[in-house]
Scaffold this motif. Structure first.
Motif, PDB file in Angstrom:
ATOM      1  N   ALA A 248      -7.349  11.150   4.397  1.00 23.90           N
ATOM      2  CA  ALA A 248      -8.258  10.662   3.357  1.00 23.90           C
ATOM      3  C   ALA A 248      -7.490   9.918   2.274  1.00 23.90           C
ATOM      4  N   TRP A 249      -6.345  10.453   1.891  1.00 24.54           N
ATOM      5  CA  TRP A 249      -5.508   9.803   0.872  1.00 24.54           C
ATOM      6  C   TRP A 249      -4.973   8.460   1.375  1.00 24.54           C
ATOM      7  N   ILE A 250      -4.559   8.404   2.639  1.00 24.62           N
ATOM      8  CA  ILE A 250      -4.072   7.149   3.224  1.00 24.62           C
ATOM      9  C   ILE A 250      -5.177   6.098   3.220  1.00 24.62           C
ATOM     10  N   PHE A 251      -6.379   6.489   3.639  1.00 24.19           N
ATOM     11  CA  PHE A 251      -7.496   5.547   3.619  1.00 24.19           C
ATOM     12  C   PHE A 251      -7.761   5.037   2.203  1.00 24.19           C
ATOM     13  N   ALA A 252      -7.705   5.921   1.227  1.00 23.59           N
ATOM     14  CA  ALA A 252      -7.959   5.506  -0.153  1.00 23.59           C
ATOM     15  C   ALA A 252      -6.942   4.484  -0.617  1.00 23.59           C
TER      16      ALA A 252
ATOM     17  N   SER B 111       0.812  -1.216   0.000  1.00 22.29           N
ATOM     18  CA  SER B 111       0.000   0.000   0.000  1.00 22.29           C
ATOM     19  C   SER B 111       0.846   1.266   0.000  1.00 22.29           C
ATOM     20  N   GLY B 112       2.046   1.175   0.576  1.00 24.43           N
ATOM     21  CA  GLY B 112       2.906   2.348   0.699  1.00 24.43           C
ATOM     22  C   GLY B 112       2.561   3.239   1.873  1.00 24.43           C
ATOM     23  N   VAL B 113       1.534   2.876   2.648  1.00 24.58           N
ATOM     24  CA  VAL B 113       1.111   3.735   3.764  1.00 24.58           C
ATOM     25  C   VAL B 113       0.980   2.951   5.070  1.00 24.58           C
TER      26      VAL B 113
END
Length: 359
Positions: free
Chosen positions: A126-130, A85-87
């Protein structure tokens, strides 16, 4: 926060014997190479500096919030499923019965940064969740133990909350119990009324415990928030369910007020959901109308508030009446504050709009 028991020497001895850290056979770990980082309610974490300067985190598990007998292996499996995921931190090694340590151990990469700030970092969250919600979902046979699946999240959360409320029948705060049981019935009525709201919803991996301290944000040296990097690092309660578990948990005031004085206004809430929807489509996920995102998230917010307050009710008893393994004075202060302001939290949930109660 000081460690309840700093076991850095024991951790160093285990890592040395297990040879988990590259280079330690020729250059043993020095006493200062293992440092206590933080302890939560069910885990403690240590930073490990290898001879070549690389950093790692060794996590020791004290228990499970999701009824897992093999909790540390479960968290390793979740991180493995999300490793592209990279996060999220990459898992490296896991041992449920490490020699010389009385708790399961998980080694993962160290990530830099500080806790998330809601006002500045909501779009990054929000970007991390996506990114997380667009990762492939493993089949049950892919991991042992397999990841838990909650296709009906409201019912599952209500059932978990009921277990927390009934765990200690001798609990003295019966007034709190009565009010939370009434709110549980309201949540279940909503669940039945909404029927198939999530029937066709694709399942994703969700964290379910997304308070600000479980994010790490590495600030851009140029002060540009769009260049900040971020990760979600604590995965002990992850399940396969609908994305609205994470969105609801992130927004509900029992989460934001846990370590900060922030509450999402209606406008802030919609802006976060709008940012999530845009990031989701950019990451290859489905396009979801904002009104649908908002309605489905709102239902989960109400259920998650029930779970958060039920946990506080249960944990209050353990802090006051039992010998709890990990105790944190500030956590107990927050628990008492939440229970004292129970009616304000419930009024906020029932209204479904605006901030609910001050910290």
């Amino acid at each position: 926060m000081p460690a309840p028991l700093d076991r850095s020497p024991d951790v160093a001895a285990f890592l040395q014997a297990a040879a988990w850290i590259p280079g330690t056979l020729s250059a043993p770990l020095a006493p200062g190479d293992v440092r206590f980082l933080a302890a939560g309610e069910y885990n403690e974490n240590y930073q490990v500096i290898a001879p070549d300067g690389a950093c790692y985190v060794l996590r020791l598990n004290h228990g499970s919030q999701i009824g897992q007998d093999r909790q540390i292996e479960y968290e390793y499996n979740v991180l493995h499923a999300l490793m592209h995921s990279g996060v999220t931190p990459k898992p490296l090694m896991c041992d449920p019965t490490p020699h010389g340590l009385d708790h399961g151990a998980l080694l993962m990469e160290f990530l830099p940064g500080h806790a998330l700030e809601y006002r500045r970092d909501a779009a990054l969250a929000a970007w991390i969740f996506a990114r997380i919600h667009t990762q492939p979902v493993p089949a049950p046979r892919d991991y042992d133990p397999p990841l838990l699946v909650q296709p009906e999240p409201v019912a599952a959360i209500a059932r978990e909350s009921l277990g927390l409320l009934w765990r200690y029948p001798e609990h003295p705060r019966r007034d709190i119990f009565t009010r939370l049981m009434a709110y549980h019935d309201e949540v279940m009525d909503l669940h039945r009324a909404q029927g198939g709201m999530f029937a066709d919803e694709p399942l994703v991996i969700v964290n379910t415990e997304v308070n600000s301290g479980n994010f790490l944000v590495d600030r851009s040296p140029y002060g540009n928030p769009e260049q900040d990097r971020g990760w979600l690092v604590d995965w002990e309660k992850a399940v396969i369910s609908v994305r609205y578990q994470d969105l609801g948990h992130f927004l509900v005031p029992t989460t934001t007020l846990w370590k900060t004085d922030w509450q999402f206004s209606n406008a802030d809430r919609l802006e976060f959901l709008r940012a999530y929807g845009e990031a989701l489509t950019e990451a290859g996920g489905p396009a979801i109308p904002l009104d649908e995102l908002s309605a489905k998230t709102r239902l989960l917010e109400r259920a998650i508030l029930l779970r958060a307050l039920s946990w506080c009710y249960m944990a209050w008893f353990e802090y006051v009446r039992m010998d709890r393994g990990l105790k944190h004075p500030r956590t107990f202060q927050v628990i008492e504050r939440y229970l004292d302001k129970l009616d304000a939290f419930l009024a906020h949930a029932r209204a479904g709009t605006g901030p609910g109660c001050s910290p």
